[in-house]
Design a protein around this motif. Sequence first.
Motif, PDB file in Angstrom:
ATOM      1  N   UNK A   1       0.856  -1.188   0.000  1.00  0.00           N
ATOM      2  CA  UNK A   1       0.000   0.000   0.000  1.00  0.00           C
ATOM      3  C   UNK A   1       0.890   1.235   0.000  1.00  0.00           C
ATOM      4  N   UNK A   2       0.529   2.251  -0.758  1.00  0.00           N
ATOM      5  CA  UNK A   2       1.333   3.478  -0.735  1.00  0.00           C
ATOM      6  C   UNK A   2       1.285   4.108   0.647  1.00  0.00           C
ATOM      7  N   UNK A   3       2.438   4.521   1.101  1.00  0.00           N
ATOM      8  CA  UNK A   3       2.521   5.132   2.432  1.00  0.00           C
ATOM      9  C   UNK A   3       2.580   6.645   2.300  1.00  0.00           C
ATOM     10  N   UNK A   4       1.744   7.299   3.062  1.00  0.00           N
ATOM     11  CA  UNK A   4       1.741   8.758   3.070  1.00  0.00           C
ATOM     12  C   UNK A   4       2.628   9.253   4.212  1.00  0.00           C
ATOM     13  N   UNK A   5       3.238  10.379   4.002  1.00  0.00           N
ATOM     14  CA  UNK A   5       4.072  10.960   5.046  1.00  0.00           C
ATOM     15  C   UNK A   5       3.192  11.459   6.186  1.00  0.00           C
ATOM     16  N   UNK A   6       3.737  11.406   7.387  1.00  0.00           N
ATOM     17  CA  UNK A   6       2.997  11.918   8.538  1.00  0.00           C
ATOM     18  C   UNK A   6       2.907  13.425   8.426  1.00  0.00           C
ATOM     19  N   UNK A   7       1.700  13.979   8.503  1.00  0.00           N
ATOM     20  CA  UNK A   7       1.598  15.443   8.438  1.00  0.00           C
ATOM     21  C   UNK A   7       2.076  16.068   9.751  1.00  0.00           C
ATOM     22  N   UNK A   8       2.820  17.130   9.634  1.00  0.00           N
ATOM     23  CA  UNK A   8       3.303  17.835  10.822  1.00  0.00           C
ATOM     24  C   UNK A   8       2.453  19.086  10.972  1.00  0.00           C
ATOM     25  N   UNK A   9       1.583  19.099  11.981  1.00  0.00           N
ATOM     26  CA  UNK A   9       0.727  20.274  12.146  1.00  0.00           C
ATOM     27  C   UNK A   9       1.542  21.462  12.657  1.00  0.00           C
ATOM     28  N   UNK A  10       1.313  22.635  12.089  1.00  0.00           N
ATOM     29  CA  UNK A  10       2.019  23.813  12.601  1.00  0.00           C
ATOM     30  C   UNK A  10       1.464  24.178  13.965  1.00  0.00           C
TER      31      UNK A  10
END
Length: 97
Positions: free
Chosen positions: A60-69
């Motif tokens: 499965x394609x892995x998405x990067x973890x979003x870093x919330x500002x």
Amino acid sequence: MAGVLIGLALLAFWLFSLFDVVTTPEDEVRNVPKPLWILIVVLIPLLGGLVWMARGRPRAPRAAWPVPPGPGVPKGPDDDPDFLRDLDRRMRGDDVS
């Protein structure tokens, strides 16, 4: 009774594995060609299904973890306006110490 349930679970796993191999697109199969995966799963039901799940299924394609500002995110010195103002003042010689 327990033997029947185990047998049904193994049959369900084998059918799921076989269906998964058959429905996976040819270009997404990993490590071995698709017809060989079908033979492996059919001829070695439990082990073949386990190996298919571990080594043959497409990843499965892995998405990067979003870093919330937010305030907890550290800034680099070149992103800090106070630091840049202080640096500019020191470079001009306006340093009052």
